[in-house]
Design a protein around this motif. Structure first.
Motif, PDB file in Angstrom:
ATOM      1  N   GLU A 196      -2.581   4.265   1.181  1.00  0.00           N
ATOM      2  CA  GLU A 196      -2.511   3.227   0.156  1.00  0.00           C
ATOM      3  C   GLU A 196      -2.110   3.721  -1.219  1.00  0.00           C
ATOM      4  N   GLY A 206       9.221   2.675  -0.918  1.00  0.00           N
ATOM      5  CA  GLY A 206      10.035   2.162   0.181  1.00  0.00           C
ATOM      6  C   GLY A 206       9.766   0.685   0.432  1.00  0.00           C
ATOM      7  N   GLY A 207       9.149   0.013  -0.535  1.00  0.00           N
ATOM      8  CA  GLY A 207       8.879  -1.411  -0.380  1.00  0.00           C
ATOM      9  C   GLY A 207       7.781  -1.698   0.626  1.00  0.00           C
ATOM     10  N   LEU A 208       7.049  -0.669   0.992  1.00  0.00           N
ATOM     11  CA  LEU A 208       6.074  -0.842   2.068  1.00  0.00           C
ATOM     12  C   LEU A 208       4.661  -0.926   1.514  1.00  0.00           C
ATOM     13  N   ARG A 209       3.890  -1.871   2.088  1.00  0.00           N
ATOM     14  CA  ARG A 209       2.467  -1.941   1.740  1.00  0.00           C
ATOM     15  C   ARG A 209       1.645  -1.792   3.004  1.00  0.00           C
ATOM     16  N   ASP A 211      -1.662  -1.937   2.892  1.00  0.00           N
ATOM     17  CA  ASP A 211      -2.968  -2.546   2.672  1.00  0.00           C
ATOM     18  C   ASP A 211      -2.983  -3.978   3.204  1.00  0.00           C
ATOM     19  N   GLN A 212      -1.899  -4.374   3.834  1.00  0.00           N
ATOM     20  CA  GLN A 212      -1.817  -5.727   4.366  1.00  0.00           C
ATOM     21  C   GLN A 212      -1.342  -5.670   5.814  1.00  0.00           C
ATOM     22  N   GLY A 215       2.455  -5.582   6.471  1.00  0.00           N
ATOM     23  CA  GLY A 215       3.118  -4.297   6.281  1.00  0.00           C
ATOM     24  C   GLY A 215       2.822  -3.334   7.414  1.00  0.00           C
ATOM     25  N   SER A 218       4.692  -4.208  10.550  1.00  0.00           N
ATOM     26  CA  SER A 218       6.145  -4.042  10.503  1.00  0.00           C
ATOM     27  C   SER A 218       6.554  -2.625  10.881  1.00  0.00           C
ATOM     28  N   GLU A 219       5.622  -1.710  10.891  1.00  0.00           N
ATOM     29  CA  GLU A 219       5.962  -0.312  11.129  1.00  0.00           C
ATOM     30  C   GLU A 219       5.459   0.182  12.476  1.00  0.00           C
ATOM     31  N   GLU A 229       7.093   3.702  14.534  1.00  0.00           N
ATOM     32  CA  GLU A 229       7.564   4.496  13.400  1.00  0.00           C
ATOM     33  C   GLU A 229       6.399   5.169  12.674  1.00  0.00           C
ATOM     34  N   ARG A 233       6.036   9.204  12.092  1.00  0.00           N
ATOM     35  CA  ARG A 233       6.031   9.822  10.767  1.00  0.00           C
ATOM     36  C   ARG A 233       4.840  10.753  10.565  1.00  0.00           C
ATOM     37  N   GLU A 247       2.754  14.806   0.978  1.00  0.00           N
ATOM     38  CA  GLU A 247       2.082  15.969   0.401  1.00  0.00           C
ATOM     39  C   GLU A 247       0.592  15.917   0.716  1.00  0.00           C
TER      40      GLU A 247
END
Lengths: 743, 482
Positions: A196, A206-209, A211-212, A215, A218-219, A229, A233, A247
């Protein structure tokens, strides 16, 4: 009902993990045969060809089954490719080897076979390792390996093993046992704790959230973690550009497994929400509990981190409340979570500690400046056996408390400053419990520079008509504390009473108080006499060596001569009869006779008891004062504790250490010191660290006038000052023991 | 990656609403005063946080004492031992420098003016300027490779205190009190003690709250006479009348604030009145040094004119730590020229003077904290806004110009390893070369040791979540963490 049609391809694929070790074993066996039989022909060759053929078949079968197995979609695509293509190459190479062996007979094919063999061996290593990575994880080879090996593997195989072994998260502590630690919890922790920060309400990289639900969904593909995905990652090696998080530490294995299972279970968002609500409810309940406790006890109760997650600090120090036994008992509901208990500076007595419930998590006790006594400490030790830090300074405890404190097996730090514990008791406790840092009073050294700090220098030079007392404030930097005009001077001393004994001229000795400039004692010699040495003795007499009169006298405060000893001089000369003379500890007089070039030791009756003629070492005497002069015009002789004598040879440019048997055991010559040339060597002084300070007179403005050297002839300090002094700095004394910071 | 249609504004509005109205912002501004933890509030305000505990990490230190050597002590004459430099004394050497004289390509080397000798188990080389402090080296972590952004006092002070070269940003002490709140409701959480010759350049900007509520600014405390100016009530204002007055004022202020939501200054103002009221009884006790034992007073050098003034400040700093003050800054040096460590003229005279006044008190502070078990939880930081050059500033003399390219600071206690030195300058001590630490790294380390996340602790201002360490993540100096 018809049974499901058998998917033969998948079945073949599933055989891959079972089959995979067969061709490896056969390849190794064939390799051995190859090494030991080589080009051998006959029956051995038949066996070899048969083995290679069988290996090729096994390899092809295994690779084919592996191809189908890879299609099952259970594996990460990148890692799979890393394994698949080397495997195909491997199969090809083994096939070539087998064919060459079957059909080739020329030397050329043997060479080709050997090359292919080596290539196959390398490819096999890569393939096998990456297969291992695929099934057992990217750290399978390195997780327990020594660092150098992990680094090597990482270097060799960037596509595979990770360098850094994944560090295990610490076990969740008992304090949080009421928070469920199932997959949903771990996944929730992962999203809130790690993702988060960059994919949350504050930042949407990357336009990604994450916390919802929108989002998150979608991944990933519910039910298929390995093609999701988000999962790809987080399992990428840390140095991959796509790796997440980019990091910090990699995601823990527990969280990875939880994420995998949660996605494969269809990524149920309701489970996350339910868990979140549970967590929130627990937090709310805890907060309410704490709030009630704060009111009840009056203490400040704060959540702190630390080893016990969810640990609490209970602190009465800055509150209006005075901790009582009742307040102690009230802590029972949170007793298991209290990591720190503090009531520093509060009038708390032993009743409070006696009222405490068991405190298994307690690590730190701040009971300083309280009324706690030995009984309270015993009660505390009984309920808090895991305490690591106990501060009792300025409390009522005595040595009796140490017996109880000794039972704290995890104790690291114990503070007993300003208690009834005596220094002896503390010392005994420290000895018996070396792992405990038990401290009483910590004092500053009575004086700084216990080893002798920056020095003072008392030096004089007739050519500039000056004697001065200086304080070293830095390397090469001096403050002048006192100075006086002089006409001639060969000796000086800073006395223990702070006064300075020196000569104004060859005939007048003064003792001056440098703070008032008052002359507190003086001695005048007759005309025709020159004084080149004097020494204040312990009985307050002053020893004076008189050239011309050729005698040593001891004079008392009133100026009366108490002792008189004639000196033996072969070549009398009022200016050259003596240089420095010193009364030894044994009561004898050690005199440097300059013109004679001899050191003589006289006993109290004036008898010469020891003599040393300074040798010329085969050189011809040469007149002058500086480097090119030469002679044995001895300046000073100093008796050492071991009975040897240090002698400075004046225009001999040297320092000698001579035994009572007149043997030279140590010698410093004109060019022994790096970067320094000695001219007229005058004084010698032994410092507390064993180093020597010698005077280098008439050496010119480019050479230091005073030099401190070790017995190994390393120069550690020099003094060169051609502003105050000049080319005739004949005598000086270094005073080591005076320094109070900047004062 | 999927692009989302639009950011969720509703959620953000809710967060801000919580912050501004339901006590969120008000409690942020009051955190330093009412002992409530801002982080806990924030965690509750943000409905999405999993565990508030994760934010308040394991703190190693409860208080910070920042001993600010204003003017910039010379590293090569104090703690950064450069044996090579002695040999080059007087020689002209090509070594680039950047000071108030601008950039230079080289100059006349001024050798270190003090001898160095080894101390303690660690054998750390310390110059003869600090013979007492030398006995403490096994509790100290030296940072030899500090660098700052400006070689000019004003901006460098802001850099060291507030993290930026420009005015207007909150100081380190404000950030810490914002993050943790005061432990003691009756005293300010942030105290500043100035040199008797005056404050440093920029004055109060060095202990400002910047864009944070005014209650988070440093409070100046004096060691002689009235500790806090204008604190005592007028004689004719009795306790009861003062209380009534304050209560009425609070009501009026509340009405005023109701119509102006989101103005932190209003809440801060009320809080300051209340704090001042409570401090009237508490502050005098906190600074009453007469209760200390003779041995303690002697240890701090209160019996000598030279060490008395700084000794009183160090002793008072310890008393304030005992009373829960989070951040105490003590200045050595103030005013102009040689009133501080800014040795442009006679280096020996300047540094002998300032070291002589501070060596014993600082060593006493470390020993005293240690014997009371407080050093474990108190972080002591020593340093100036920059260091000094190995070369001479002028044709003649020993004066050194400013040097922000490399200088030494040290930390002790509060979760810091003792007896170590990290980072290094080149062989002349001119520039940090190995393990270089920007001032931000020092700030990050201090925040970390106080249990705050340097990259998480932020304050919304001008549409940005402002951080002390700036936008890019900054790691604490791991080498010094115990």
């Amino acid at each position: 009902m018809n049974p499901e049609p058998v998917d033969w391809l998948r079945f073949a694929g599933d055989l891959h993990p079972a089959l995979v070790h067969l061709p490896i074993g056969m390849f190794v066996a064939a390799l051995f045969v190859e090494i030991f039989l080589g080009r051998a022909d006959g029956r051995a060759a038949i066996a070899r060809r048969a083995l290679w053929t069988a290996t090729a078949v096994a390899t092809l079968v295994t690779t084919t089954s592996g191809w189908f197995h890879g299609g099952s979609g259970d594996y990460d695509a990148t890692a799979l490719d890393n394994h698949r293509w080397p495997a195909v190459v491997m199969a090809g190479l083994v096939l070539i080897i087998a064919l060459l062996d079957l059909f080739g007979r020329e030397f050329r094919t043997f060479i080709g076979r050997t090359v292919a063999l080596f290539a196959a061996a390398v490819v096999l290593l890569v393939t096998a390792h990456r297969g291992g990575v695929l099934t057992h994880g990217r750290t399978q080879l390195t997780k327990n390996a020594p660092t150098w090996f992990a680094e090597l593997v990482h270097k060799l195989d960037k596509g595979g093993a990770a360098f850094a072994p994944v560090r295990r998260e610490s076990e969740p502590a008992t304090a949080n046992a009421d928070v469920p630690h199932d997959d949903a919890t771990l996944v929730l922790e992962l999203f809130t704790g790690r993702c988060e920060r960059c994919h949350g309400p504050e930042k949407q990289k990357g336009g990604l959230r994450l916390d919802q639900a929108e989002g998150i969904l979608s991944e990933l593909t519910p039910g298929a973690a390995l093609t999701s995905e988000i999962f790809r990652r987080v399992i990428l090696p840390a140095d991959d550009l796509d790796a997440m998080p980019p990091e910090g530490e990699r995601i823990s294995e527990d969280q990875l497994v939880a994420l995998l299972r949660w996605i494969n279970a269809g990524a149920p968002m309701d489970a996350l929400e339910a868990r979140q609500n549970e967590v929130a409810a627990i937090q709310t309940q805890r907060a309410t509990e704490l709030e009630q406790l704060r009111t009840k006890t009056g203490a400040s109760i704060e959540a702190i981190g630390g080893e016990a997650d969810g640990g609490l600090r209970v602190d009465f120090a800055f509150t209006d409340a005075t901790p009582t036994a009742k307040a102690a008992r009230a802590l029972t509901p949170i007793a298991g979570r209290i990591v720190e208990l503090a009531f520093a500076g509060k009038p708390v007595n032993d009743d409070f500690l006696r009222g405490l419930p068991a405190l298994p998590a307690l690590e730190r006790l701040h009971a300083e400046r309280s009324l706690i006594g030995d009984g309270g400490v015993a009660a505390f030790v009984a309920v808090a056996p895991n305490a690591r830090y106990v501060n009792l300074h300025s409390s009522e405890v005595t040595g009796e408390a140490l017996a109880a404190l000794a039972r704290l097996t995890r104790l690291e730090r114990l503070v007993l400053f300003e208690t009834g514990v005596t220094a002896d008791e503390l010392a005994r406790f420290r000895k018996a419990h070396p792992s405990v840092d038990a401290s009483g009073q910590a004092a500053l050294p009575a004086r700084p520079f216990e080893d002798g700090g920056p020095r003072r220098v008392l030096a004089s030079d007739a050519s500039t008509g000056r004697i001065a007392l200086l304080r070293e404030v830095g390397l090469g930097a001096y403050d002048q504390l006192w100075q006086h005009r002089v006409v001639d001077i060969h000796d000086l001393q800073l006395l223990e009473n702070g006064n300075i004994l020196f000569q104004e001229s060859w005939t007048r000795i003064l003792e001056v108080d440098p703070t008032t400039e008052e002359v507190v004692w003086s001695y005048d010699a007759k005309d025709g006499v020159e004084i080149h040495a004097f020494q204040r003795l312990p009985d307050d007499r002053t020893m004076i060596a008189e050239s011309g009169a050729r005698r040593i006298i001891e004079v008392d405060r009133a100026g009366r001569i108490q002792v008189e000893i004639p000196l033996k001089v072969d070549q009398p000369d009022p200016h050259h009869d003596t240089r420095l003379a010193r009364k030894t500890k044994a009561g004898t007089y050690l005199v440097a006779h300059e013109k004679d070039g001899v050191v003589r030791e006289y006993d109290a009756g004036g008898t010469v008891v020891w003599e040393y003629e300074v040798p010329l070492f085969g050189r011809k005497p040469a007149s002058g004062y500086s480097f090119d002069a030469f002679g044995n015009q001895v300046f000073a002789a100093l008796r050492l504790d071991d009975g040897n004598t240090l002698i400075t040879t004046g225009n001999g440019h040297s320092v000698l250490e001579v035994t009572p048997a007149q043997e030279i055991v140590w010698k410093l010559e004109q060019d022994d010191l790096e970067g320094i040339r000695l001219a007229w060597v005058t004084t010698v002084q032994v410092l507390s660290n064993g180093n020597l300070v010698i005077g280098n007179c008439h050496a010119g403005a480019n050479e230091p006038q005073l030099i401190e050297l070790t017995r190994d002839k390393d120069v550690v300090w020099t003094y060169r000052d051609f502003d105050r002094f000049g080319n005739a700095l004949a005598t000086a004394q270094v005073i080591e023991d005076d320094w109070v910071a900047g004062r | 990656m999927t692009q989302h249609d639009s950011p969720d504004f509703r959620s953000r509005t809710r967060r801000e609403l919580l912050r501004d109205t339901a006590g969120g912002f008000a409690s942020a501004s009051l955190a330093g005063l009412f002992g409530s933890s801002w982080l806990a509030n924030r965690a509750q305000a943000s409905s999405h946080r999993f565990a508030a505990d994760q934010l308040a990490r394991a703190a190693k230190a409860k208080s910070v004492i920042f001993l600010f050597m204003y003017g910039g002590p010379s590293q090569v004459d104090t703690f950064d031992y450069k044996p090579e430099l002695y040999k080059h004394d007087g020689k002209t050497i090509d070594v680039p420098t950047f000071g108030r004289q601008g950039k230079r390509k080289g100059g006349r080397i001024v050798g270190p003016k003090w001898r160095f000798r080894p101390y303690g188990q660690s054998g750390k080389m310390v110059s003869d300027l600090f013979p007492y402090l030398g006995t403490c080296v096994d509790d100290i972590a030296f940072l030899h490779s500090m660098y700052a952004e400006s070689p000019i006092h004003g901006s460098a002070l802001l850099n060291m205190n507030c993290g930026r070269l420009l005015s207007g940003y909150p100081s380190l002490g404000s950030w810490i009190n914002y993050g943790l709140g005061s432990a003691n409701d009756d005293l300010p959480g942030y105290v500043v003690m100035l040199d008797e010759t005056g404050g440093p350049i920029n004055g109060a900007k060095n202990w400002t709250n910047g864009f944070m509520p005014a209650s988070l600014q440093g409070v100046q405390v004096r060691t002689e006479g009235v500790p806090i100016l204008d604190l005592a009530p007028p004689e004719d204002l009795s306790g009861r009348r003062q209380r009534l007055l304050l209560d009425h004022l609070a009501e009026e202020n509340a009405l005023h604030a109701e119509e102006r939501p989101g103005n932190p200054e209003l809440a801060a103002r009320s809080a300051q009145f209340e704090l001042a009221y409570r401090m009237q009884s508490e502050a005098p006790e906190a600074v009453e040094l007469e209760n200390e034992s003779e041995a303690t007073k002697a240890m701090y050098g209160l019996d000598h004119a030279q060490t008395r003034t700084f000794g009183r400040k160090c002793l008072m700093a310890r008393r304030l730590v005992e009373r829960g003050v989070r951040f105490i800054q003590v200045y050595s040096g103030g005013g102009h020229d040689d009133d501080n460590w800014d040795a442009h003229g006679d280096l020996v005279k300047n540094h002998t003077y300032h070291a002589g006044r501070t060596d014993r008190p600082i060593a006493a502070l470390l020993k005293d904290l240690k014997q009371r078990g407080l050093l474990d939880e108190t972080l002591v930081v020593w340093g100036g806004e920059f260091g000094r050059q190995p070369t001479a500033e002028y044709e003649e003399g020993t004066g050194r110009d400013h040097n922000s390219w490399g200088f030494t600071m040290w930390m002790a206690g509060g979760g810091v390893k003792g007896g170590i030195s990290v980072g290094s300058t080149d062989e002349l001590g001119a520039k940090a070369v190995q393990n270089r630490f920007h001032v931000k790294r020092l700030h990050a380390t201090i925040l970390h040791l106080m249990g705050l996340d340097p990259n998480g602790l932020s304050f919304p201002f001008n549409g940005l979540d402002q951080r002390l360490v700036g936008v890019e993540p900054v790691q604490p100096i791991a080498d010094v963490l115990a």
